[in-house]
Scaffold this active site. Sequence first.
Site, PDB file in Angstrom:
ATOM      1  N   ASN A  85       0.815  -1.218   0.000  1.00 29.42           N
ATOM      2  CA  ASN A  85       0.000   0.000   0.000  1.00 29.42           C
ATOM      3  C   ASN A  85       0.852   1.274   0.000  1.00 29.42           C
ATOM      4  O   ASN A  85       0.441   2.282  -0.566  1.00 29.42           O
ATOM      5  CB  ASN A  85      -0.920  -0.044   1.229  1.00 29.42           C
ATOM      6  N   TYR A 152       5.128   8.571 -10.371  1.00 29.70           N
ATOM      7  CA  TYR A 152       3.946   7.894  -9.833  1.00 29.70           C
ATOM      8  C   TYR A 152       3.266   7.029 -10.906  1.00 29.70           C
ATOM      9  O   TYR A 152       3.023   5.842 -10.705  1.00 29.70           O
ATOM     10  CB  TYR A 152       2.984   8.938  -9.270  1.00 29.70           C
ATOM     11  N   LYS A 156       3.287   2.875 -10.896  1.00 28.12           N
ATOM     12  CA  LYS A 156       2.021   2.128 -10.750  1.00 28.12           C
ATOM     13  C   LYS A 156       1.786   1.232 -11.982  1.00 28.12           C
ATOM     14  O   LYS A 156       1.279   0.120 -11.844  1.00 28.12           O
ATOM     15  CB  LYS A 156       0.841   3.080 -10.555  1.00 28.12           C
TER      16      LYS A 156
END
Length: 250
Positions: A85, A152, A156
């Site tokens: 997470n 980012y 991802k």
Amino acid sequence: MKHMIITGASRGLGQALVKALAYGNFVLHCIARTDMGPLAASVKGRVGDIRTHSYDLTRCEEITDLMETIFSEIEEPEFIGLINNAAALTPVGPFGKIDSKKLSEAVSLNLSAPLILMNEFVRLSSSFLCDKRILNISSGAGKHPYYGWSAYCSSKAGLDMATRVFAEEQKEKKEKDRVKILSLSPGIVDTDMQKLIRKQPRENFIYVGKFIEFHKSGALQDPDMVAEKIKEILFLDFFPDGEILDIREL
Ligand SMILES: NC(=O)c1ccc[n+]([C@@H]2O[C@H](COP(=O)([O-])OP(=O)(O)OC[C@H]3O[C@@H](n4cnc5c(N)ncnc54)[C@H](OP(=O)(O)O)[C@@H]3O)[C@@H](O)[C@H]2O)c1
């Protein structure tokens, strides 16, 4: 006991997941940089046990030691899970204007660390014949390019691909030895990460206005509600193994 390793457990969605999973015979192994003593104290008594590890996941070379410490405390589990997470949005800004060291740190945290954790999870759990599941928290930003979010978005996207490779490999194993995996985008959640997005100057993130509007219009989801939904998905009998899903489509 059921064991769950949760990264980024100190705040936001990770903390909400700790609260959602703090019941019954769960042992929670929480990882983040901040002291999670107060969080552990707040759920103790409701949960089998909670163990906190103050650790900076950009220190990828010591993740093996961290996982060996965690697994040394696991005996005859009936379930083991890993929730990748922890992540950071920064650095935000177009190529040529961002700090290269921060770029490297973000990729370490968002991509290298989860991959190493997945690797160590498979290795260290191989002798346990129990239900084993990994949940990678992804983002819509892994599927669509956003101006200024290079680290980012690309990390991802990489995490989604690692999930797919992982599932391909596990398919070759016997059911009892298999680790199931899912990549899940949680939607827009009301956490510090969203506050940080709203603070970005427009020259670094040209869509900042859209995110300010999401906040104003109440479009942000409550982390506790999102965590409850993630918990349901995590323990589905028909776990969507190897899928790349968005919680808003479920
Ligand atoms: N919020 C959203 O709208 C949204 C949307 C899509 C996807 N997501 C994803 O959901 C997940 C949770 O995001 P969030 O919104 O809850 O973020 P957040 O509020 O910024 O929390 C991030 C968590 O990661 C931990 N962390 C950050 N850097 C770390 C490091 N170097 N080492 C160890 N832990 C570190 C933080 O703990 P410490 O600072 O204590 O280390 C914190 O617990 C992330 O994977 C994010 O990409 C969020």
